[in-house]
Design a protein around this motif. Structure first.
Motif, PDB file in Angstrom:
ATOM      1  N   PRO A  78      36.933 -32.209   2.921  1.00  0.00           N
ATOM      2  CA  PRO A  78      38.276 -32.312   2.326  1.00  0.00           C
ATOM      3  C   PRO A  78      38.835 -33.736   2.420  1.00  0.00           C
ATOM      4  O   PRO A  78      38.748 -34.374   3.462  1.00  0.00           O
ATOM      5  CB  PRO A  78      39.109 -31.331   3.157  1.00  0.00           C
ATOM      6  N   GLY A  79      39.345 -34.219   1.298  1.00  0.00           N
ATOM      7  CA  GLY A  79      39.898 -35.570   1.226  1.00  0.00           C
ATOM      8  C   GLY A  79      38.867 -36.640   0.944  1.00  0.00           C
ATOM      9  O   GLY A  79      39.218 -37.812   0.814  1.00  0.00           O
ATOM     10  N   GLY A  80      37.581 -36.265   0.844  1.00  0.00           N
ATOM     11  CA  GLY A  80      36.516 -37.235   0.603  1.00  0.00           C
ATOM     12  C   GLY A  80      36.383 -37.598  -0.872  1.00  0.00           C
ATOM     13  O   GLY A  80      37.020 -37.012  -1.754  1.00  0.00           O
ATOM     14  N   MET A  81      35.531 -38.554  -1.134  1.00  0.00           N
ATOM     15  CA  MET A  81      35.322 -39.028  -2.505  1.00  0.00           C
ATOM     16  C   MET A  81      34.662 -37.974  -3.391  1.00  0.00           C
ATOM     17  O   MET A  81      34.670 -38.100  -4.615  1.00  0.00           O
ATOM     18  CB  MET A  81      34.497 -40.321  -2.507  1.00  0.00           C
ATOM     19  N   GLY A  82      34.114 -36.934  -2.799  1.00  0.00           N
ATOM     20  CA  GLY A  82      33.578 -35.831  -3.600  1.00  0.00           C
ATOM     21  C   GLY A  82      34.655 -35.213  -4.482  1.00  0.00           C
ATOM     22  O   GLY A  82      34.381 -34.755  -5.590  1.00  0.00           O
ATOM     23  N   GLU A  83      35.893 -35.221  -3.997  1.00  0.00           N
ATOM     24  CA  GLU A  83      37.006 -34.701  -4.798  1.00  0.00           C
ATOM     25  C   GLU A  83      37.234 -35.560  -6.034  1.00  0.00           C
ATOM     26  O   GLU A  83      37.522 -35.044  -7.116  1.00  0.00           O
ATOM     27  CB  GLU A  83      38.277 -34.616  -3.954  1.00  0.00           C
ATOM     28  N   VAL A  84      37.079 -36.877  -5.898  1.00  0.00           N
ATOM     29  CA  VAL A  84      37.190 -37.775  -7.053  1.00  0.00           C
ATOM     30  C   VAL A  84      36.035 -37.491  -8.019  1.00  0.00           C
ATOM     31  O   VAL A  84      36.220 -37.446  -9.238  1.00  0.00           O
ATOM     32  CB  VAL A  84      37.202 -39.256  -6.615  1.00  0.00           C
ATOM     33  N   LEU A  96      30.020 -48.255  -7.743  1.00  0.00           N
ATOM     34  CA  LEU A  96      30.049 -46.801  -7.573  1.00  0.00           C
ATOM     35  C   LEU A  96      29.645 -46.466  -6.138  1.00  0.00           C
ATOM     36  O   LEU A  96      28.714 -47.060  -5.608  1.00  0.00           O
ATOM     37  CB  LEU A  96      29.058 -46.111  -8.513  1.00  0.00           C
ATOM     38  N   LEU A  97      30.341 -45.517  -5.529  1.00  0.00           N
ATOM     39  CA  LEU A  97      29.938 -45.009  -4.224  1.00  0.00           C
ATOM     40  C   LEU A  97      28.875 -43.945  -4.461  1.00  0.00           C
ATOM     41  O   LEU A  97      29.104 -42.985  -5.212  1.00  0.00           O
ATOM     42  CB  LEU A  97      31.134 -44.380  -3.499  1.00  0.00           C
ATOM     43  N   LEU A  98      27.703 -44.118  -3.847  1.00  0.00           N
ATOM     44  CA  LEU A  98      26.675 -43.081  -3.920  1.00  0.00           C
ATOM     45  C   LEU A  98      27.045 -42.030  -2.887  1.00  0.00           C
ATOM     46  O   LEU A  98      27.075 -42.303  -1.687  1.00  0.00           O
ATOM     47  CB  LEU A  98      25.293 -43.671  -3.648  1.00  0.00           C
ATOM     48  N   LEU A  99      27.376 -40.844  -3.374  1.00  0.00           N
ATOM     49  CA  LEU A  99      27.933 -39.789  -2.532  1.00  0.00           C
ATOM     50  C   LEU A  99      26.891 -39.156  -1.629  1.00  0.00           C
ATOM     51  O   LEU A  99      25.755 -38.910  -2.037  1.00  0.00           O
ATOM     52  CB  LEU A  99      28.562 -38.704  -3.412  1.00  0.00           C
ATOM     53  N   GLY A 100      27.306 -38.864  -0.423  1.00  0.00           N
ATOM     54  CA  GLY A 100      26.491 -38.126   0.527  1.00  0.00           C
ATOM     55  C   GLY A 100      27.191 -36.837   0.899  1.00  0.00           C
ATOM     56  O   GLY A 100      28.283 -36.525   0.404  1.00  0.00           O
ATOM     57  N   CYS A 101      26.591 -36.097   1.796  1.00  0.00           N
ATOM     58  CA  CYS A 101      27.147 -34.808   2.221  1.00  0.00           C
ATOM     59  C   CYS A 101      28.553 -34.959   2.783  1.00  0.00           C
ATOM     60  O   CYS A 101      29.439 -34.157   2.496  1.00  0.00           O
ATOM     61  CB  CYS A 101      26.240 -34.153   3.261  1.00  0.00           C
ATOM     62  N   ARG A 102      28.769 -36.001   3.577  1.00  0.00           N
ATOM     63  CA  ARG A 102      30.074 -36.171   4.230  1.00  0.00           C
ATOM     64  C   ARG A 102      31.193 -36.459   3.240  1.00  0.00           C
ATOM     65  O   ARG A 102      32.354 -36.253   3.541  1.00  0.00           O
ATOM     66  CB  ARG A 102      30.004 -37.243   5.299  1.00  0.00           C
ATOM     67  N   ASP A 157      23.030 -41.014   4.225  1.00  0.00           N
ATOM     68  CA  ASP A 157      23.933 -40.003   3.653  1.00  0.00           C
ATOM     69  C   ASP A 157      25.021 -40.684   2.814  1.00  0.00           C
ATOM     70  O   ASP A 157      26.189 -40.685   3.151  1.00  0.00           O
ATOM     71  CB  ASP A 157      24.560 -39.172   4.774  1.00  0.00           C
ATOM     72  N   GLY A 158      24.578 -41.286   1.709  1.00  0.00           N
ATOM     73  CA  GLY A 158      25.464 -42.031   0.834  1.00  0.00           C
ATOM     74  C   GLY A 158      25.242 -43.515   1.035  1.00  0.00           C
ATOM     75  O   GLY A 158      24.583 -43.947   1.991  1.00  0.00           O
ATOM     76  N   LEU A 159      25.752 -44.318   0.099  1.00  0.00           N
ATOM     77  CA  LEU A 159      25.564 -45.766   0.182  1.00  0.00           C
ATOM     78  C   LEU A 159      26.744 -46.452  -0.475  1.00  0.00           C
ATOM     79  O   LEU A 159      27.117 -46.119  -1.600  1.00  0.00           O
ATOM     80  CB  LEU A 159      24.264 -46.168  -0.515  1.00  0.00           C
ATOM     81  N   GLU A 160      27.316 -47.380   0.243  1.00  0.00           N
ATOM     82  CA  GLU A 160      28.437 -48.168  -0.257  1.00  0.00           C
ATOM     83  C   GLU A 160      27.950 -49.583  -0.534  1.00  0.00           C
ATOM     84  O   GLU A 160      27.075 -50.081   0.150  1.00  0.00           O
ATOM     85  CB  GLU A 160      29.553 -48.186   0.786  1.00  0.00           C
ATOM     86  N   ALA A 195      23.391 -29.662   6.322  1.00  0.00           N
ATOM     87  CA  ALA A 195      24.428 -30.115   5.393  1.00  0.00           C
ATOM     88  C   ALA A 195      23.834 -30.402   4.024  1.00  0.00           C
ATOM     89  O   ALA A 195      24.442 -30.112   2.990  1.00  0.00           O
ATOM     90  CB  ALA A 195      25.124 -31.356   5.945  1.00  0.00           C
ATOM     91  N   LEU A 196      22.623 -30.935   4.008  1.00  0.00           N
ATOM     92  CA  LEU A 196      21.935 -31.209   2.748  1.00  0.00           C
ATOM     93  C   LEU A 196      21.644 -29.909   1.999  1.00  0.00           C
ATOM     94  O   LEU A 196      21.874 -29.816   0.783  1.00  0.00           O
ATOM     95  CB  LEU A 196      20.657 -31.993   3.011  1.00  0.00           C
ATOM     96  N   ALA A 197      21.189 -28.903   2.705  1.00  0.00           N
ATOM     97  CA  ALA A 197      20.927 -27.603   2.074  1.00  0.00           C
ATOM     98  C   ALA A 197      22.209 -26.996   1.516  1.00  0.00           C
ATOM     99  O   ALA A 197      22.215 -26.437   0.412  1.00  0.00           O
ATOM    100  CB  ALA A 197      20.272 -26.655   3.073  1.00  0.00           C
ATOM    101  N   ALA A 198      23.307 -27.124   2.255  1.00  0.00           N
ATOM    102  CA  ALA A 198      24.597 -26.610   1.776  1.00  0.00           C
ATOM    103  C   ALA A 198      25.069 -27.358   0.540  1.00  0.00           C
ATOM    104  O   ALA A 198      25.601 -26.761  -0.403  1.00  0.00           O
ATOM    105  CB  ALA A 198      25.647 -26.711   2.891  1.00  0.00           C
TER     106      ALA A 198
END
Length: 169
Positions: free
Chosen positions: A79-85, A69-75, A62-65, A38-41
């Motif tokens: 879809p629907g994750g904070m990566g979209e934000v 700010l949310l430190l983003l991880g692979c997860r 894989d991220g830190l809350e 997942a990290l490579a992807a």
């Protein structure tokens, strides 16, 4: 990286429990390590090589809350994750003339942290000719960091370092 994350999380936990009523600060959450596949992807998705510290961070958690700010991880990129934000914040940032602080047009920006409303975040950048790899921007802020450990330190204690505010001379 393990020591840096440990110190930062210890500070977040201390702050969380020091609040007059528990729950006023964000709850610190350490996640399981990112899967190497997942990290490579995610690195391919970013369009640039990851900073070694950021890679080590994701292989540790894989991220830190627990920050504003949310430190983003692979997860977070599912879809629907904070990566979209983070992606929406990236688009807004590109539309807001990042050249004003020396980020050249076409510089790859990949969100590695974002706040809940998408008004502030941290980007992994690949600026030609500069040592800085991370840019915290939004809400009137602009700070550049050489490595991910500096970002973590700054988020835990803004007085811990003096990042550049612009890549311009």
């Amino acid at each position: 990286m393990r020591n840096v994350v440990g110190l930062v999380v210890a500070g977040l936990v201390k702050e969380y429990f020091a609040d007059s009523s528990v729950g006023e600060s964000p709850l610190p959450v350490i996640r399981p390590p990112a899967d190497p596949g997942a990290l490579a992807a995610l690195e391919r998705r970013s369009g640039q090589s990851f900073d070694p510290g950021y890679r080590a961070f994701l292989l540790l958690t894989d991220g830190l809350e627990g920050f504003s700010l949310l430190l983003l991880g692979c997860r977070d990129w599912e879809p629907g994750g904070m990566g979209e934000v983070g992606e929406a914040f990236r688009e807004a940032t590109l539309d807001s003339d990042p050249e004003d602080v020396g980020v050249a047009p076409g510089t790859p920006l990949f969100p590695v942290a974002v706040n809940e409303d998408g008004s502030q975040g941290v980007f992994l950048i690949d600026p030609a000719g500069f040592e800085e790899r991370f840019w915290l921007t939004g809400e009137g802020d602009s700070f550049f960091f050489r490595e991910f450990a500096e970002v973590l330190g700054f988020l835990a204690d803004a007085g811990s370092c003096e990042p550049r505010e612009s890549l311009l001379p």
